[in-house]
Design a protein around this motif. Structure first.
Motif, PDB file in Angstrom:
ATOM      1  N   GLU A  81       0.908  -1.131  -0.046  1.00  0.00           N
ATOM      2  CA  GLU A  81       0.010   0.027   0.032  1.00  0.00           C
ATOM      3  C   GLU A  81       0.967   1.136   0.041  1.00  0.00           C
ATOM      4  OE1 GLU A  81      -3.146   2.072   3.045  1.00  0.00           O
ATOM      5  OE2 GLU A  81      -3.209  -0.028   2.915  1.00  0.00           O
ATOM      6  N   ARG A  82       1.986   1.288   0.576  1.00  0.00           N
ATOM      7  CA  ARG A  82       2.681   2.444   0.962  1.00  0.00           C
ATOM      8  C   ARG A  82       3.709   2.637  -0.322  1.00  0.00           C
ATOM      9  NH1 ARG A  82       6.485   3.608   6.240  1.00  0.00           N
ATOM     10  NH2 ARG A  82       4.632   3.898   6.882  1.00  0.00           N
ATOM     11  N   GLN A  83       3.985   1.401  -1.043  1.00  0.00           N
ATOM     12  CA  GLN A  83       4.817   1.552  -2.294  1.00  0.00           C
ATOM     13  C   GLN A  83       3.744   1.791  -3.697  1.00  0.00           C
ATOM     14  OE1 GLN A  83       7.698  -1.411  -2.381  1.00  0.00           O
ATOM     15  NE2 GLN A  83       9.293  -0.202  -1.398  1.00  0.00           N
ATOM     16  N   GLY A  84       2.590   1.510  -3.527  1.00  0.00           N
ATOM     17  CA  GLY A  84       1.684   1.632  -4.709  1.00  0.00           C
ATOM     18  C   GLY A  84       2.034   0.483  -5.553  1.00  0.00           C
ATOM     19  N   VAL A  85       2.326  -0.661  -4.898  1.00  0.00           N
ATOM     20  CA  VAL A  85       2.439  -1.864  -5.622  1.00  0.00           C
ATOM     21  C   VAL A  85       1.442  -2.981  -5.143  1.00  0.00           C
ATOM     22  CG1 VAL A  85       4.788  -1.252  -6.394  1.00  0.00           C
ATOM     23  CG2 VAL A  85       4.404  -2.669  -4.293  1.00  0.00           C
ATOM     24  N   SER A  86       1.478  -4.187  -5.843  1.00  0.00           N
ATOM     25  CA  SER A  86       0.829  -5.371  -5.441  1.00  0.00           C
ATOM     26  C   SER A  86       1.725  -6.163  -4.481  1.00  0.00           C
ATOM     27  CB  SER A  86       0.737  -6.462  -6.615  1.00  0.00           C
ATOM     28  OG  SER A  86       1.965  -6.984  -7.012  1.00  0.00           O
ATOM     29  N   VAL A  87       0.777  -6.890  -3.509  1.00  0.00           N
ATOM     30  CA  VAL A  87       1.578  -7.950  -2.756  1.00  0.00           C
ATOM     31  C   VAL A  87       2.624  -8.580  -3.109  1.00  0.00           C
ATOM     32  CG1 VAL A  87       1.403  -9.460  -0.928  1.00  0.00           C
ATOM     33  CG2 VAL A  87      -0.298  -7.549  -0.984  1.00  0.00           C
ATOM     34  N   ASN A  88       2.292  -9.091  -4.411  1.00  0.00           N
ATOM     35  CA  ASN A  88       3.225  -9.929  -5.019  1.00  0.00           C
ATOM     36  C   ASN A  88       4.562  -9.154  -5.437  1.00  0.00           C
ATOM     37  OD1 ASN A  88       3.817 -12.358  -6.539  1.00  0.00           O
ATOM     38  ND2 ASN A  88       3.376 -11.425  -8.373  1.00  0.00           N
ATOM     39  N   ALA A  89       4.422  -7.941  -5.959  1.00  0.00           N
ATOM     40  CA  ALA A  89       5.777  -7.237  -6.072  1.00  0.00           C
ATOM     41  C   ALA A  89       6.460  -7.192  -4.825  1.00  0.00           C
ATOM     42  CB  ALA A  89       5.413  -5.817  -6.579  1.00  0.00           C
ATOM     43  N   VAL A  90       5.908  -6.955  -3.858  1.00  0.00           N
ATOM     44  CA  VAL A  90       6.687  -6.876  -2.456  1.00  0.00           C
ATOM     45  C   VAL A  90       7.352  -8.158  -1.952  1.00  0.00           C
ATOM     46  CG1 VAL A  90       6.585  -6.356  -0.045  1.00  0.00           C
ATOM     47  CG2 VAL A  90       5.273  -5.018  -1.503  1.00  0.00           C
ATOM     48  N   GLN A  91       6.573  -9.343  -2.343  1.00  0.00           N
ATOM     49  CA  GLN A  91       7.283 -10.382  -2.206  1.00  0.00           C
ATOM     50  C   GLN A  91       8.276 -10.892  -3.247  1.00  0.00           C
ATOM     51  OE1 GLN A  91       3.540 -12.771  -3.010  1.00  0.00           O
ATOM     52  NE2 GLN A  91       3.289 -13.146  -0.724  1.00  0.00           N
ATOM     53  N   LYS A  92       8.309 -10.427  -4.399  1.00  0.00           N
ATOM     54  CA  LYS A  92       9.410 -10.567  -5.199  1.00  0.00           C
ATOM     55  C   LYS A  92      10.596  -9.455  -4.790  1.00  0.00           C
ATOM     56  CE  LYS A  92       6.812 -11.962  -9.245  1.00  0.00           C
ATOM     57  NZ  LYS A  92       6.396 -11.525 -10.359  1.00  0.00           N
ATOM     58  N   SER A  93      10.345  -8.364  -4.259  1.00  0.00           N
ATOM     59  CA  SER A  93      11.086  -7.463  -3.666  1.00  0.00           C
ATOM     60  C   SER A  93      12.188  -8.136  -2.653  1.00  0.00           C
ATOM     61  CB  SER A  93      10.753  -6.087  -3.366  1.00  0.00           C
ATOM     62  OG  SER A  93      10.420  -5.280  -4.705  1.00  0.00           O
ATOM     63  N   MET A  94      11.148  -8.636  -1.810  1.00  0.00           N
ATOM     64  CA  MET A  94      11.906  -9.300  -0.410  1.00  0.00           C
ATOM     65  C   MET A  94      12.752 -10.398  -0.642  1.00  0.00           C
ATOM     66  SD  MET A  94      11.182  -7.359   2.100  1.00  0.00           S
ATOM     67  CE  MET A  94      11.670  -8.427   3.464  1.00  0.00           C
ATOM     68  N   LEU A  95      12.059 -11.186  -1.724  1.00  0.00           N
ATOM     69  CA  LEU A  95      12.907 -12.424  -2.327  1.00  0.00           C
ATOM     70  C   LEU A  95      14.230 -12.013  -2.961  1.00  0.00           C
ATOM     71  CD1 LEU A  95      13.187 -15.460  -2.512  1.00  0.00           C
ATOM     72  CD2 LEU A  95      11.975 -15.054  -4.759  1.00  0.00           C
ATOM     73  N   ARG A  96      14.251 -10.851  -3.510  1.00  0.00           N
ATOM     74  CA  ARG A  96      15.550 -10.220  -4.251  1.00  0.00           C
ATOM     75  C   ARG A  96      16.588  -9.855  -3.092  1.00  0.00           C
ATOM     76  NH1 ARG A  96      15.639  -5.832  -8.918  1.00  0.00           N
ATOM     77  NH2 ARG A  96      17.937  -5.794  -9.402  1.00  0.00           N
ATOM     78  N   ALA A  97      15.956  -9.005  -2.236  1.00  0.00           N
ATOM     79  CA  ALA A  97      16.740  -8.429  -1.102  1.00  0.00           C
ATOM     80  C   ALA A  97      17.423  -9.656  -0.321  1.00  0.00           C
ATOM     81  CB  ALA A  97      15.948  -7.710  -0.180  1.00  0.00           C
ATOM     82  N   TYR A  98      16.525 -10.728   0.150  1.00  0.00           N
ATOM     83  CA  TYR A  98      17.200 -11.951   0.786  1.00  0.00           C
ATOM     84  C   TYR A  98      18.157 -12.567  -0.265  1.00  0.00           C
ATOM     85  CZ  TYR A  98      13.716 -11.511   4.198  1.00  0.00           C
ATOM     86  OH  TYR A  98      12.730 -11.359   5.590  1.00  0.00           O
ATOM     87  N   ARG A  99      17.777 -12.747  -1.206  1.00  0.00           N
ATOM     88  CA  ARG A  99      18.860 -13.272  -2.058  1.00  0.00           C
ATOM     89  C   ARG A  99      20.204 -12.615  -2.345  1.00  0.00           C
ATOM     90  NH1 ARG A  99      16.093 -14.005  -7.062  1.00  0.00           N
ATOM     91  NH2 ARG A  99      15.232 -15.842  -6.064  1.00  0.00           N
ATOM     92  N   HIS A 100      19.986 -11.386  -2.380  1.00  0.00           N
ATOM     93  CA  HIS A 100      21.227 -10.434  -2.430  1.00  0.00           C
ATOM     94  C   HIS A 100      22.256 -10.496  -1.176  1.00  0.00           C
ATOM     95  CE1 HIS A 100      23.384  -6.587  -3.766  1.00  0.00           C
ATOM     96  NE2 HIS A 100      23.218  -6.327  -2.387  1.00  0.00           N
ATOM     97  N   CYS A 101      21.577 -10.333  -0.102  1.00  0.00           N
ATOM     98  CA  CYS A 101      22.192 -10.505   1.207  1.00  0.00           C
ATOM     99  C   CYS A 101      22.773 -11.904   1.289  1.00  0.00           C
ATOM    100  CB  CYS A 101      21.232 -10.144   2.289  1.00  0.00           C
ATOM    101  SG  CYS A 101      20.555  -8.347   2.320  1.00  0.00           S
ATOM    102  N   TYR A 102      22.254 -12.827   1.316  1.00  0.00           N
ATOM    103  CA  TYR A 102      22.498 -14.094   1.231  1.00  0.00           C
ATOM    104  C   TYR A 102      23.980 -14.329   0.537  1.00  0.00           C
ATOM    105  CZ  TYR A 102      23.083 -19.046   1.735  1.00  0.00           C
ATOM    106  OH  TYR A 102      23.542 -20.357   1.925  1.00  0.00           O
ATOM    107  N   GLN A 103      23.807 -13.891  -0.839  1.00  0.00           N
ATOM    108  CA  GLN A 103      25.011 -14.056  -1.668  1.00  0.00           C
ATOM    109  C   GLN A 103      26.151 -13.263  -1.216  1.00  0.00           C
ATOM    110  OE1 GLN A 103      23.232 -12.947  -5.358  1.00  0.00           O
ATOM    111  NE2 GLN A 103      23.108 -15.060  -6.104  1.00  0.00           N
ATOM    112  N   LEU A 104      25.964 -12.207  -0.704  1.00  0.00           N
ATOM    113  CA  LEU A 104      27.104 -11.350  -0.247  1.00  0.00           C
ATOM    114  C   LEU A 104      27.589 -11.832   1.134  1.00  0.00           C
ATOM    115  CD1 LEU A 104      25.907  -7.625  -0.621  1.00  0.00           C
ATOM    116  CD2 LEU A 104      27.873  -8.972  -1.793  1.00  0.00           C
ATOM    117  N   LEU A 105      26.769 -12.456   1.836  1.00  0.00           N
ATOM    118  CA  LEU A 105      27.203 -13.012   3.182  1.00  0.00           C
ATOM    119  C   LEU A 105      27.856 -14.375   3.132  1.00  0.00           C
ATOM    120  CD1 LEU A 105      24.454 -11.964   5.400  1.00  0.00           C
ATOM    121  CD2 LEU A 105      26.622 -11.131   5.450  1.00  0.00           C
ATOM    122  N   TYR A 106      27.293 -15.236   2.220  1.00  0.00           N
ATOM    123  CA  TYR A 106      27.687 -16.533   2.214  1.00  0.00           C
ATOM    124  C   TYR A 106      28.368 -17.157   0.862  1.00  0.00           C
ATOM    125  CZ  TYR A 106      24.855 -16.483   6.447  1.00  0.00           C
ATOM    126  OH  TYR A 106      24.482 -15.970   7.859  1.00  0.00           O
ATOM    127  N   GLY A 107      28.100 -16.460  -0.070  1.00  0.00           N
ATOM    128  CA  GLY A 107      28.318 -16.853  -1.495  1.00  0.00           C
ATOM    129  C   GLY A 107      29.725 -16.534  -2.116  1.00  0.00           C
TER     130      GLY A 107
END
Length: 169
Positions: free
Chosen positions: A143-169
């Motif tokens: 709601e705050r970003q003006g996008v769908s919940v699905n878009a937020v889920q994809k953003s979160m997945l991308r952020a988690y993947r990015h952090c995981y790769q930097l920390l452990y990859g």
């Protein structure tokens, strides 16, 4: 018997002697503070020393200014994080003053998070911070970003993947 470190140290000494004053002056025009300029210049040469590899540098001033510029950006980011933290602390009604040690630990943690999230698009970073720091749910973020919940889920997945790769990859 000469070690492999001797040529590196000799190259660095020559680079330091020939370009330190120029680098301090170049930094002083950007920082408007001689002391900060001298500190950043010193940190630039320490970075090179830490590499411990022979340096075949064709354009030393461009090379040094690139490293120094990265350090300046890091300095500005730390200052921005510190200001934001102090403003948030001042805005809290129940705020008790943290000790200098606690403040240093918080600044260090915030700086690590900022470095970790570098490279992510703004919307992805914002969604991650709203979720992890503000505790908002995906629907609230959407709601705050003006996008769908699905878009937020994809953003979160991308952020988690990015952090995981930097920390452990």
């Amino acid at each position: 018997m000469p070690t492999t470190e001797e040529p590196v140290h000799h190259e660095l000494q020559c680079l330091y002697r020939e370009h330190r004053e120029w680098l301090v002056g170049w930094l002083r025009t950007r920082l408007r503070c001689h002391h900060q300029a001298a500190d950043i210049a010193q940190d630039t040469f320490l970075r090179l020393l830490g590499r411990g590899q022979p340096m075949a540098i064709e354009r030393p001033r461009a090379y040094l200014s690139t490293i120094a510029n990265g350090l300046v950006v890091g300095l500005w980011r730390r200052e921005q994080i510190e200001r934001a933290y102090l403003e948030a602390l001042a805005a809290r009604a129940d705020a008790c003053t943290p000790s200098e040690e606690e403040r240093a630990l918080v600044f260090e943690a915030l700086e690590r998070v900022a470095r970790l999230l570098d490279g992510l698009p703004l919307r992805v970073r914002e969604a991650f911070l709203l979720s992890r720091l503000d505790g908002l749910g995906y629907a609230q973020i959407a709601e705050r970003q003006g996008v769908s919940v699905n878009a937020v889920q994809k953003s979160m997945l991308r952020a988690y993947r990015h952090c995981y790769q930097l920390l452990y990859g």
